[in-house]
Design a protein around this motif. Structure first.
Motif, PDB file in Angstrom:
ATOM      1  N   ARG A  13       0.857  -1.188   0.000  1.00  0.00           N
ATOM      2  CA  ARG A  13       0.000   0.000   0.000  1.00  0.00           C
ATOM      3  C   ARG A  13       0.890   1.234   0.000  1.00  0.00           C
ATOM      4  O   ARG A  13       2.061   1.172   0.370  1.00  0.00           O
ATOM      5  N   ARG A  15       0.611   5.792   0.495  1.00  0.00           N
ATOM      6  CA  ARG A  15      -0.209   6.962   0.829  1.00  0.00           C
ATOM      7  C   ARG A  15       0.338   8.171   0.094  1.00  0.00           C
ATOM      8  O   ARG A  15       1.553   8.402   0.049  1.00  0.00           O
ATOM      9  N   GLU A  35     -14.299   6.000  -1.593  1.00  0.00           N
ATOM     10  CA  GLU A  35     -13.355   5.055  -2.190  1.00  0.00           C
ATOM     11  C   GLU A  35     -13.653   4.855  -3.658  1.00  0.00           C
ATOM     12  O   GLU A  35     -14.716   5.238  -4.156  1.00  0.00           O
ATOM     13  N   TYR A  47      -8.766   4.590  -1.203  1.00  0.00           N
ATOM     14  CA  TYR A  47      -9.567   5.408  -0.286  1.00  0.00           C
ATOM     15  C   TYR A  47      -9.004   6.822  -0.272  1.00  0.00           C
ATOM     16  O   TYR A  47      -7.787   7.010  -0.319  1.00  0.00           O
ATOM     17  N   ASP A  95      -5.078   6.572   0.313  1.00  0.00           N
ATOM     18  CA  ASP A  95      -4.369   5.303   0.503  1.00  0.00           C
ATOM     19  C   ASP A  95      -4.690   4.403  -0.678  1.00  0.00           C
ATOM     20  O   ASP A  95      -5.870   4.207  -1.007  1.00  0.00           O
ATOM     21  N   LEU A  97      -4.484   0.639  -1.908  1.00  0.00           N
ATOM     22  CA  LEU A  97      -4.330  -0.724  -1.393  1.00  0.00           C
ATOM     23  C   LEU A  97      -4.232  -1.681  -2.579  1.00  0.00           C
ATOM     24  O   LEU A  97      -5.159  -1.780  -3.389  1.00  0.00           O
ATOM     25  N   LEU A 117     -11.276  -3.939   6.431  1.00  0.00           N
ATOM     26  CA  LEU A 117     -10.153  -3.263   5.780  1.00  0.00           C
ATOM     27  C   LEU A 117     -10.559  -1.855   5.339  1.00  0.00           C
ATOM     28  O   LEU A 117      -9.795  -0.892   5.511  1.00  0.00           O
ATOM     29  N   SER A 118     -11.768  -1.734   4.798  1.00  0.00           N
ATOM     30  CA  SER A 118     -12.271  -0.427   4.361  1.00  0.00           C
ATOM     31  C   SER A 118     -12.453   0.516   5.542  1.00  0.00           C
ATOM     32  O   SER A 118     -12.033   1.685   5.500  1.00  0.00           O
ATOM     33  N   ASP A 120     -11.021   0.431   8.509  1.00  0.00           N
ATOM     34  CA  ASP A 120      -9.744   0.800   9.122  1.00  0.00           C
ATOM     35  C   ASP A 120      -8.958   1.781   8.250  1.00  0.00           C
ATOM     36  O   ASP A 120      -8.260   2.664   8.771  1.00  0.00           O
ATOM     37  N   THR A 121      -9.070   1.628   6.927  1.00  0.00           N
ATOM     38  CA  THR A 121      -8.364   2.550   6.029  1.00  0.00           C
ATOM     39  C   THR A 121      -8.964   3.945   6.121  1.00  0.00           C
ATOM     40  O   THR A 121      -8.237   4.944   6.189  1.00  0.00           O
ATOM     41  N   GLY A 124      -7.941   5.450   9.374  1.00  0.00           N
ATOM     42  CA  GLY A 124      -6.541   5.863   9.322  1.00  0.00           C
ATOM     43  C   GLY A 124      -6.337   7.187   8.607  1.00  0.00           C
ATOM     44  O   GLY A 124      -5.514   8.013   9.025  1.00  0.00           O
TER      45      GLY A 124
END
Length: 297
Positions: A13, A15, A35, A47, A95, A97, A117-118, A120-121, A124
């Motif tokens: 990944r 950023r 996203e 995202y 981000d 991924l 996963l979505s 948490d991204t 973040g």
């Protein structure tokens, strides 16, 4: 948009972010989250967040941003360029991924599904904006899963921020539309410039929409599956479409501790290394190491 970090290593990944406008560190801001590429079997998921001061929200709306899915590629690039020009009050971060990260997360010993996963991204990226000093006062998020549960989770995580999670938020809120444009522009560029480390012969770049129900995408998957090593890392091998093609096109494996009665009719994996006509060159793993089939063991 500079995706050189992803092009150097597209297995994990990365950023990217714009500079933070100084006004966003002084005034309360609104932030949108969306996203691009959640559903396709090919390519990364991206995202993105976009933010601006509440006092300049009308200026962002004046750009005529809209849900990226309703815009042509040229319109998305034009609007993203305009947001870049207005960098004195508009900021963004995203981000990317990789398909490899998505699939290994979903198929690991400890399952990490796409919704988690979505979530948490997105979390973040919101935390990243706060860590950069952005005075986030309001957040609007395009939902993944039940919006009520998602909103409650984010509100607990960010108690000092007013959080709204809605279905179709990219249509309802311009700041989410702006985030969707950032995400879609990044994904389009990542897919267009994807570096295939597998060095595939006669690579056909016309793989359709990338969605699992697209016949052209399915045909591309069948054409580019290796009988032993499976798909290139451009493919999300955790998707059911990819798994079905693997089951039909790739070699079955006979494990030594399996009951032989259950394996009748299956080819052993050692047959891949046997002499005889072969429709394709050996996998790059063998070519790079100068490995050949052993004739005497």
């Amino acid at each position: 948009m500079d995706l050189s970090e992803l092009e150097r290593d597209n297995t994990g990944r990365c950023r990217l972010n714009s500079p933070v406008p100084s006004v966003c560190r002084k005034e309360p801001c609104v932030l949108g989250v969306d996203e691009a590429g959640r559903g396709p079997v090919l390519g990364p998921m991206v995202y993105a967040i976009c933010y601006c001061p509440l006092s300049r929200l009308a200026d962002l709306e004046a750009l005529k941003v809209a849900d990226s899915k309703t815009l042509s590629e040229s319109e998305r690039h034009r609007l993203f360029a305009k947001m870049e020009e207005d960098g004195d009050f508009v900021g963004w971060a995203l981000d990317v991924l990789s398909p490899n990260l998505i699939s290994t997360s979903m198929l690991g010993r400890v399952k990490y599904n796409l919704n988690s996963l979505s979530h948490d991204t997105a979390t973040g990226l919101m935390q990243y904006a706060l860590d950069q000093g952005v005075k986030v006062a309001q957040v609007f998020v395009d939902t993944v899963g039940p919006p009520e549960t998602y909103q409650e989770r984010l509100q607990q995580r960010f108690p000092g921020v007013e959080v709204t999670v809605k279905a179709k938020a990219d249509v309802l809120y311009p700041v989410v539309s702006a985030a969707s444009i950032c995400a879609k522009v990044a994904r389009d560029q990542a897919v267009k410039n994807w570096k295939f480390v597998e060095k595939l012969q006669d690579l056909d770049a016309d793989y359709g929409s990338g969605y699992p129900n697209d016949p052209k995408t399915k045909a591309w998957l069948r054409e580019h599956v290796d009988p032993v090593f499976g798909f290139p890392q451009f493919v999300r091998f955790s998707w059911r479409t990819a798994q079905s093609i693997l089951e039909k096109e790739a070699e079955d494996v006979t494990w030594e501790d399996s009951q032989t009665g259950d394996q009748e009719g299956l080819r052993r994996i050692k047959s891949y290394f046997s002499e005889g006509p072969r429709a394709r060159l050996p996998h790059r793993y063998f070519q790079e190491r100068g490995l050949e089939s052993a004739t005497i063991l």
